[in-house]
Design a protein around this motif. Structure first.
Motif, mmCIF file in Angstrom:
data_model
loop_
_atom_site.group_PDB
_atom_site.id
_atom_site.type_symbol
_atom_site.label_atom_id
_atom_site.label_comp_id
_atom_site.label_asym_id
_atom_site.label_seq_id
_atom_site.Cartn_x
_atom_site.Cartn_y
_atom_site.Cartn_z
ATOM 1 N N UNK A 89 25.243 -47.694 59.088
ATOM 2 C CA UNK A 89 24.825 -47.363 60.431
ATOM 3 C C UNK A 89 23.524 -46.567 60.375
ATOM 4 N N UNK A 90 22.532 -47.116 60.983
ATOM 5 C CA UNK A 90 21.193 -46.172 60.792
ATOM 6 C C UNK A 90 21.076 -45.818 59.419
ATOM 7 N N UNK A 91 20.139 -44.761 59.044
ATOM 8 C CA UNK A 91 19.732 -44.408 57.602
ATOM 9 C C UNK A 91 20.722 -43.442 57.078
ATOM 10 N N UNK A 92 21.695 -42.725 57.864
ATOM 11 C CA UNK A 92 22.321 -41.644 57.255
ATOM 12 C C UNK A 92 23.872 -41.832 57.445
ATOM 13 N N UNK A 93 24.422 -43.093 57.872
ATOM 14 C CA UNK A 93 25.745 -43.181 57.989
ATOM 15 C C UNK A 93 26.277 -44.441 57.327
ATOM 16 N N UNK A 94 27.237 -44.444 56.461
ATOM 17 C CA UNK A 94 27.564 -45.440 55.682
ATOM 18 C C UNK A 94 29.496 -45.490 55.914
ATOM 19 N N UNK A 95 29.848 -46.493 56.207
ATOM 20 C CA UNK A 95 31.379 -46.562 56.258
ATOM 21 C C UNK A 95 31.917 -47.688 55.337
ATOM 22 N N UNK A 96 32.681 -47.210 54.445
ATOM 23 C CA UNK A 96 33.302 -47.916 53.237
ATOM 24 C C UNK A 96 34.731 -48.179 53.351
ATOM 25 N N UNK A 97 35.229 -49.436 52.945
ATOM 26 C CA UNK A 97 36.530 -49.961 53.232
ATOM 27 C C UNK A 97 37.272 -49.355 51.692
ATOM 28 N N UNK A 98 37.957 -48.248 51.872
ATOM 29 C CA UNK A 98 38.642 -47.694 50.728
ATOM 30 C C UNK A 98 39.780 -48.619 50.314
ATOM 31 N N UNK A 99 40.584 -48.990 51.308
ATOM 32 C CA UNK A 99 41.903 -49.264 51.044
ATOM 33 C C UNK A 99 42.405 -50.359 52.045
ATOM 34 N N UNK A 100 43.341 -51.373 51.682
ATOM 35 C CA UNK A 100 43.888 -52.121 52.696
ATOM 36 C C UNK A 100 45.377 -52.409 52.328
ATOM 37 N N UNK A 101 46.258 -52.054 53.272
ATOM 38 C CA UNK A 101 47.444 -52.006 52.919
ATOM 39 C C UNK A 101 48.174 -52.725 54.330
ATOM 40 N N UNK A 102 48.580 -53.932 54.254
ATOM 41 C CA UNK A 102 49.232 -54.498 55.360
ATOM 42 C C UNK A 102 48.384 -54.721 56.587
ATOM 43 N N UNK A 103 48.382 -53.877 57.610
ATOM 44 C CA UNK A 103 47.795 -53.942 58.773
ATOM 45 C C UNK A 103 47.045 -52.523 58.880
ATOM 46 N N UNK A 104 47.126 -51.782 57.728
ATOM 47 C CA UNK A 104 46.437 -50.342 57.762
ATOM 48 C C UNK A 104 45.252 -50.312 56.832
ATOM 49 N N UNK A 105 43.925 -49.914 57.449
ATOM 50 C CA UNK A 105 42.960 -50.226 56.656
ATOM 51 C C UNK A 105 42.425 -48.535 56.531
ATOM 52 N N UNK A 106 41.896 -48.125 55.178
ATOM 53 C CA UNK A 106 41.611 -46.735 54.839
ATOM 54 C C UNK A 106 39.885 -46.698 54.935
ATOM 55 N N UNK A 107 39.261 -46.097 55.845
ATOM 56 C CA UNK A 107 37.722 -46.130 55.636
ATOM 57 C C UNK A 107 37.349 -44.617 55.116
ATOM 58 N N UNK A 108 36.452 -44.829 54.214
ATOM 59 C CA UNK A 108 35.575 -43.487 53.790
ATOM 60 C C UNK A 108 34.228 -43.625 54.665
ATOM 61 N N UNK A 109 33.884 -42.422 55.279
ATOM 62 C CA UNK A 109 32.659 -42.145 56.017
ATOM 63 C C UNK A 109 31.769 -41.186 55.420
ATOM 64 N N UNK A 110 30.472 -41.582 55.142
ATOM 65 C CA UNK A 110 29.477 -40.492 54.627
ATOM 66 C C UNK A 110 28.428 -40.565 55.624
ATOM 67 N N UNK A 111 28.439 -39.345 56.295
ATOM 68 C CA UNK A 111 27.530 -38.911 57.407
ATOM 69 C C UNK A 111 27.240 -37.619 57.245
ATOM 70 N N UNK A 112 26.084 -37.135 58.022
ATOM 71 C CA UNK A 112 25.408 -35.745 57.899
ATOM 72 C C UNK A 112 26.810 -34.916 58.358
ATOM 73 N N UNK A 113 26.748 -33.581 57.915
ATOM 74 C CA UNK A 113 27.847 -32.723 58.163
ATOM 75 C C UNK A 113 27.789 -32.399 59.850
ATOM 76 N N UNK A 114 26.683 -32.510 60.386
ATOM 77 C CA UNK A 114 26.485 -32.191 61.834
ATOM 78 C C UNK A 114 27.015 -33.433 62.729
#
Length: 93
Positions: free
Chosen positions: A14-39
């Protein structure tokens, strides 16, 4: 609304500084990892809705015509908190 399909370890940018990664999927639960500026404030939608509603109610009680729309968290103050710089070394003598 944009709908994308992603597999584990695939991400979206998303834009130049936000990345969302799928970390895990278990049934209907998805774990996401988000890399974004601290602000960048990141909220679960159900909490965001509660905070915005409480801000609107507080603004109406205090007589403001335009209630605040963005919640403020203690995390938004993180850049003001002193931290140890990575290049600083501890002398163990």
């Amino acid at each position: 609304m944009l709908v994308l399909s992603r597999r584990i370890n695939e991400s979206i940018q998303i834009g130049s500084n936000i990345e969302i990664m799928v970390i895990d999927v278990r049934g209907d639960v998805v774990r996401l990892g988000i890399t974004a500026p601290q602000t960048t404030q990141i909220w679960r939608k159900e909490l965001w809705d509660i905070i915005v509603q409480e801000n609107k109610a507080a603004a109406e009680l205090s007589g403001f015509n335009q209630p605040p729309l963005l919640p403020v968290s203690s995390f938004s103050k993180l850049p003001d908190i002193p931290t140890v710089k990575p290049e600083a070394k501890i002398n163990n003598e």
